[in-house]
Design an enzyme around this catalytic site. Structure first.
Site, PDB file in Angstrom:
ATOM      1  N   ILE A  85      -2.845   2.313  -9.120  1.00 54.55           N
ATOM      2  CA  ILE A  85      -2.221   0.999  -8.641  1.00 54.55           C
ATOM      3  C   ILE A  85      -0.882   0.974  -8.332  1.00 54.55           C
ATOM      4  O   ILE A  85       0.151   1.187  -9.269  1.00 54.55           O
ATOM      5  CB  ILE A  85      -2.431   0.103 -10.204  1.00 54.55           C
ATOM      6  CG1 ILE A  85      -3.783  -0.214 -10.565  1.00 54.55           C
ATOM      7  CG2 ILE A  85      -2.104  -1.582  -9.824  1.00 54.55           C
ATOM      8  CD1 ILE A  85      -3.958  -0.872 -11.899  1.00 54.55           C
ATOM      9  N   PRO A  86      -0.748   0.775  -6.968  1.00 54.17           N
ATOM     10  CA  PRO A  86       0.655   0.981  -6.554  1.00 54.17           C
ATOM     11  C   PRO A  86       1.554  -0.254  -6.535  1.00 54.17           C
ATOM     12  O   PRO A  86       2.019  -0.780  -5.709  1.00 54.17           O
ATOM     13  CB  PRO A  86       0.345   1.154  -5.085  1.00 54.17           C
ATOM     14  CG  PRO A  86      -0.791   0.460  -4.724  1.00 54.17           C
ATOM     15  CD  PRO A  86      -1.544   0.409  -6.089  1.00 54.17           C
ATOM     16  N   CYS A  87       2.234  -0.441  -7.863  1.00 54.68           N
ATOM     17  CA  CYS A  87       3.226  -1.340  -7.968  1.00 54.68           C
ATOM     18  C   CYS A  87       4.290  -1.135  -7.381  1.00 54.68           C
ATOM     19  O   CYS A  87       5.215  -2.042  -7.080  1.00 54.68           O
ATOM     20  CB  CYS A  87       3.161  -1.767  -9.415  1.00 54.68           C
ATOM     21  SG  CYS A  87       3.818  -0.607 -10.442  1.00 54.68           S
ATOM     22  N   HIS A  88       4.743   0.150  -6.810  1.00 55.52           N
ATOM     23  CA  HIS A  88       6.042   0.399  -6.228  1.00 55.52           C
ATOM     24  C   HIS A  88       6.235  -0.427  -5.014  1.00 55.52           C
ATOM     25  O   HIS A  88       7.182  -0.210  -4.373  1.00 55.52           O
ATOM     26  CB  HIS A  88       6.010   1.894  -6.130  1.00 55.52           C
ATOM     27  CG  HIS A  88       5.072   2.357  -5.289  1.00 55.52           C
ATOM     28  ND1 HIS A  88       3.698   2.899  -5.668  1.00 55.52           N
ATOM     29  CD2 HIS A  88       5.041   2.946  -4.158  1.00 55.52           C
ATOM     30  CE1 HIS A  88       3.107   3.267  -4.773  1.00 55.52           C
ATOM     31  NE2 HIS A  88       3.876   3.593  -3.813  1.00 55.52           N
TER      32      HIS A  88
END
Length: 285
Positions: A253-256
């Site tokens: 989950i690419p929250c960056h």
């Protein structure tokens, strides 16, 4: 209440909604029909639902459910499972067990005992971002973490599930080795998407945010406000930030890829240096 927050002063009727949220938290074990909640807020049912969702990012029913689930978690620490379920306001055991996959990630008995009965396997490895840990139940990954040492990684995992059976990966686990390879390939830019099975606890709002984050193309970023608007909750930028901070499965989950509207990086669960490195690597691919 997790990521469900009220943005006082931003939307019409915010003071009434904020007061009502406090009331719901205190009375979540009681029946809370929509007409009664709307009347307490001094609004028609139609306007109440719109105002509530604009202020909190979720519907009144979802908020009540979240409060009851939090009460259940608290009761499970000190009470037998059946007593905890009924004291939290659930009319039957079957109703809460239907919700455990979304809200607890394990059964009420397992969660109340700190993960007792749950079996979690983990592995640590080198990665382009330093030491990385992958942990999984039999349903999928429950944690992808980064730290400077293996000891810190394992400590974080055991803190989350203090009574679970936590053991290192077998050297012969082909599935784990494939997951490690897939994530490292993704970090190096060789695999655009890291679509791996997940077993994570989440509220309805977190699920909505996380599903959207997985659609942001590699190498691109959006602000918390842009994400909030895209999922239909334009006043919930702070709630989006909280959902990102709650993400336990980095990279998958690419929250960056979510930053502040000013262009500053904002926060990152595994450190701003790693967030900056991730974004820099994706932009030069």
């Amino acid at each position: 209440m997790g990521p469900f927050i009220v943005h006082s002063g931003i939307v019409t009727h915010a003071p009434q909604i904020e007061a009502l949220c406090s009331y719901i938290r205190k009375h979540s074990a009681e029946p809370l029909p929509l007409p009664a909640l709307a009347a307490r807020a001094g609004l028609s049912q139609f306007h109440f639902q719109r105002a509530f969702k604009a202020a909190t990012g979720v519907t009144p029913r979802q908020y009540v459910e979240s409060c009851r689930m939090q009460a259940l978690k608290n009761h499970l620490r000190t009470k037998p499972v059946t007593d905890a379920i009924y004291e939290a306001g659930y009319g039957s055991c079957s109703r809460v067990y239907e919700r455990t996959d979304t809200h607890l990630g394990m059964t009420p008995a397992e969660y109340g005992a700190g993960g007792a009965g749950a079996h979690i396997t983990y592995a640590t490895t080198r990665s382009p971002l330093g030491r990385m840990l992958l942990a999984a139940t039999d349903r999928g990954l429950c944690a992808v973490q980064f730290a400077d040492t293996d000891a810190l990684l394992i400590q974080q995992l055991r803190r989350e599930y203090p009574a679970a059976t936590v053991r290192p990966m077998s050297r012969s686990s082909e599935e784990f080795l494939q997951w490690i390879g897939a994530l490292n390939d993704h970090l190096r830019g060789a695999m655009p998407h890291a679509d791996l099975p997940l077993d994570v606890r989440a509220t309805a709002f977190q699920v909505k945010v996380w599903n959207y984050l997985r659609q942001i193309p590699r190498g691109e970023t959006q602000s918390y406000a842009e994400v909030a608007a895209a999922i239909g909750h334009p006043t919930a930028a702070r709630a989006v930030a909280r959902a990102c901070a709650s993400n336990k499965v980095a990279i998958v989950i690419p929250c960056h890829r979510v930053i502040r509207g000013t262009g500053h990086l904002g926060g990152y669960r595994w450190g701003l240096d790693r967030k900056a490195s991730l974004l820099a690597a994706e932009r030069v691919e």
